[in-house]
Design a protein around this motif. Sequence first.
Motif, PDB file in Angstrom:
ATOM      1  N   GLY A 117      41.081  35.276  50.334  1.00 48.39           N
ATOM      2  CA  GLY A 117      40.107  35.804  51.284  1.00 48.39           C
ATOM      3  C   GLY A 117      39.135  36.753  50.644  1.00 48.39           C
ATOM      4  N   ALA A 118      38.510  37.607  51.451  1.00 50.84           N
ATOM      5  CA  ALA A 118      37.402  38.414  50.953  1.00 50.84           C
ATOM      6  C   ALA A 118      37.655  39.912  51.025  1.00 50.84           C
ATOM      7  CB  ALA A 118      36.147  38.067  51.744  1.00 50.84           C
ATOM      8  N   ALA A 119      38.878  40.327  51.298  1.00 46.77           N
ATOM      9  CA  ALA A 119      39.128  41.754  51.529  1.00 46.77           C
ATOM     10  C   ALA A 119      39.692  42.479  50.308  1.00 46.77           C
ATOM     11  CB  ALA A 119      40.092  41.924  52.691  1.00 46.77           C
ATOM     12  N   PHE A 120      39.775  41.796  49.203  1.00 47.44           N
ATOM     13  CA  PHE A 120      40.424  42.399  48.046  1.00 47.44           C
ATOM     14  C   PHE A 120      39.458  43.256  47.237  1.00 47.44           C
ATOM     15  CE2 PHE A 120      41.623  42.293  43.546  1.00 47.44           C
ATOM     16  CZ  PHE A 120      42.889  42.836  43.624  1.00 47.44           C
ATOM     17  N   GLU A 121      39.952  44.372  46.807  1.00 47.40           N
ATOM     18  CA  GLU A 121      39.162  45.219  45.925  1.00 47.40           C
ATOM     19  C   GLU A 121      39.825  45.169  44.560  1.00 47.40           C
ATOM     20  OE1 GLU A 121      38.056  49.841  45.903  1.00 47.40           O
ATOM     21  OE2 GLU A 121      38.028  48.882  47.862  1.00 47.40           O
ATOM     22  N   PRO A 122      39.212  44.547  43.578  1.00 44.95           N
ATOM     23  CA  PRO A 122      39.876  44.416  42.279  1.00 44.95           C
ATOM     24  C   PRO A 122      40.218  45.794  41.711  1.00 44.95           C
ATOM     25  CG  PRO A 122      37.888  43.096  42.370  1.00 44.95           C
ATOM     26  CD  PRO A 122      37.890  43.936  43.580  1.00 44.95           C
ATOM     27  N   ARG A 123      41.471  45.970  41.394  1.00 45.21           N
ATOM     28  CA  ARG A 123      41.898  47.289  40.908  1.00 45.21           C
ATOM     29  C   ARG A 123      41.634  47.431  39.422  1.00 45.21           C
ATOM     30  NH1 ARG A 123      47.697  46.696  43.547  1.00 45.21           N
ATOM     31  NH2 ARG A 123      47.220  44.646  42.712  1.00 45.21           N
ATOM     32  N   SER A 124      42.134  46.482  38.662  1.00 41.13           N
ATOM     33  CA  SER A 124      41.891  46.511  37.215  1.00 41.13           C
ATOM     34  C   SER A 124      42.115  45.110  36.676  1.00 41.13           C
ATOM     35  CB  SER A 124      42.859  47.484  36.536  1.00 41.13           C
ATOM     36  OG  SER A 124      44.165  46.951  36.588  1.00 41.13           O
ATOM     37  N   PRO A 125      41.495  44.803  35.549  1.00 40.95           N
ATOM     38  CA  PRO A 125      41.731  43.487  34.953  1.00 40.95           C
ATOM     39  C   PRO A 125      43.216  43.240  34.696  1.00 40.95           C
ATOM     40  CG  PRO A 125      39.912  44.593  33.860  1.00 40.95           C
ATOM     41  CD  PRO A 125      40.519  45.586  34.800  1.00 40.95           C
ATOM     42  N   ARG A 126      43.917  44.312  34.316  1.00 41.90           N
ATOM     43  CA  ARG A 126      45.339  44.172  34.002  1.00 41.90           C
ATOM     44  C   ARG A 126      46.135  43.748  35.244  1.00 41.90           C
ATOM     45  NH1 ARG A 126      48.290  45.677  29.773  1.00 41.90           N
ATOM     46  NH2 ARG A 126      50.505  46.130  30.050  1.00 41.90           N
TER      47      ARG A 126
END
Lengths: 371, 179
Positions: B55-64
């Motif tokens: 979906g569209a609600a995710f906030e990428p925290r870190s590449p790791r």
Amino acid sequence: MSTQQIESIRQKYQDRMLELCLEDEAVTARTGPPAPGRGTRLQVLLMLAAVLAVALLWAWPDEASETDDARRLPLDFGIRDALQDKLTPQLRKKLDDLLGTTFVNRPGIDGGTKIFIRSTDELLALLRRRPVGWPHVRERLPTLTRARACGWDLPALITVWLHDPINRPKAEALLEQEPGLLDLDHLLFLAERSEGKTRTRAEAILRSREQWKGVDGTPIYARLLVDLYFLGRGDTARLPAVRREMEKHEQGNKDRHGTRFDDMFLVCAAYLYHHGETRPWIEGLRRLETEVEAQLRSDEPAEVRLQRAEFALGVARALHQYLALGRLPPLADVLSRSYYEWSEGMPRLGTPATIRATLAGLANLPPPKRR
Amino acid sequence: MDPSPTEAIPAEAIPAEQVQALRTEVWRYLRFLGCDREAASDLSQEAFAQLLARGAAFEPRSPRATLGWLRAAARNLFLASLRHRGQALDATELDVADAVWDEGAGGQREAYLAALERCIQKLPPRSRQILAMRYDDGQGREAIAAAIGRSAEAVKTLLRRIREELRRCVHREESRDVS
């Protein structure tokens, strides 16, 4: 699990890690990163969930429409990556051009994007000419279950199956399992290219359907093709029906696209020629001459005029080759990719003079077989 | 580390260059677990498709963190593909494999490759030549055997010994770097 066993496993994966690093670094040195993640931002985003769609074979490449869009086949985008590594630079560029300039975006099955190619004829012709690329495609063709679950275009998938001997048995199995999925062009292909039980079954279904969908969408036109098929198989009782359809063409002088010349007229004429009637073929060539002259005298740039005139000639030249050998052109070829591919595969004629001379030469055929 | 069903990422949320790097990493991990190139390509694509489907609600925290999610998804897909073929991977073996991945090229790839490069330079010229023929030129054992005047079986043994030597050397190099 003992400590010794665990250590053994550890060594196994350390070895694998080492080997992969050696392989990857070597690959990097030669051809760039090992993973298939090359390209522009757009390409990369598309790659995430992209499904490469291939248009169905029956459509003039420059006449994309809603109907065309409904008959496109999505394939895994990985095909492109597989092909990228295998094709020559020239063909790779052609594929890039094909993919890069002809796609349109729309929501895909994975929440990503599908890419629709306008000219399947060209892509499949490309793959057929480069056998090295075809295995990568056919290995990735989905099963019917998966394709159905993903909402893919089944008729288009079946068409691709048919053109690959490895996948063709899947289409043959549908004759018994789900004949309703088979279009007229599928059935003609199976009837013409198979023998024994498969042909018998395909012919039985051809006879059994009164109304046909697919190809150009008109039932009469479809019935004509069925008549032509059985005429080709020696059922001369179909001759009157084919003649009647020819007469309609002669009276209307319009083809199904509303243009002046109908290549199907020539196909019918070729079948009649094979059964001893020369007049329709000569009449067809006369009409073709009018069409070719119109193309040659158009206001387009010289290169375009020549190309279009040669394109108009393409079907007639291919039919002529068959007739000169005393053979009938397979209808499945006529129906699917062949108009475009035949024209593509022909040597270029180059000048108006050679085009006219070639056209005139098409009348030189051995006497038709009387049946 | 199962993928959380609540996370969601729009495709545009991850920078393109990061996507490329992540995909390469997942692809390598799958190869490490035992996938061939084609299967690794398919499954890595599938793992990203799963991520996007959230979906569209995710906030990428870190590449790791994103890589961790993708790796878990890829591992599950790999295990599912094994089951589909009637095969299985022992849980302990999987844990050991993951540990090796984390210790080595997976977690510290640059350091690992640097150590590997140093170790290759320490090899005798003939071993380096065989290694180059096998991995740089992609030659098979038969071709190498013909080029160096040995049997294919001997080449197989030589390559195994070279890899063993490299593995031990890399381990020593990494230990030295840590100390």
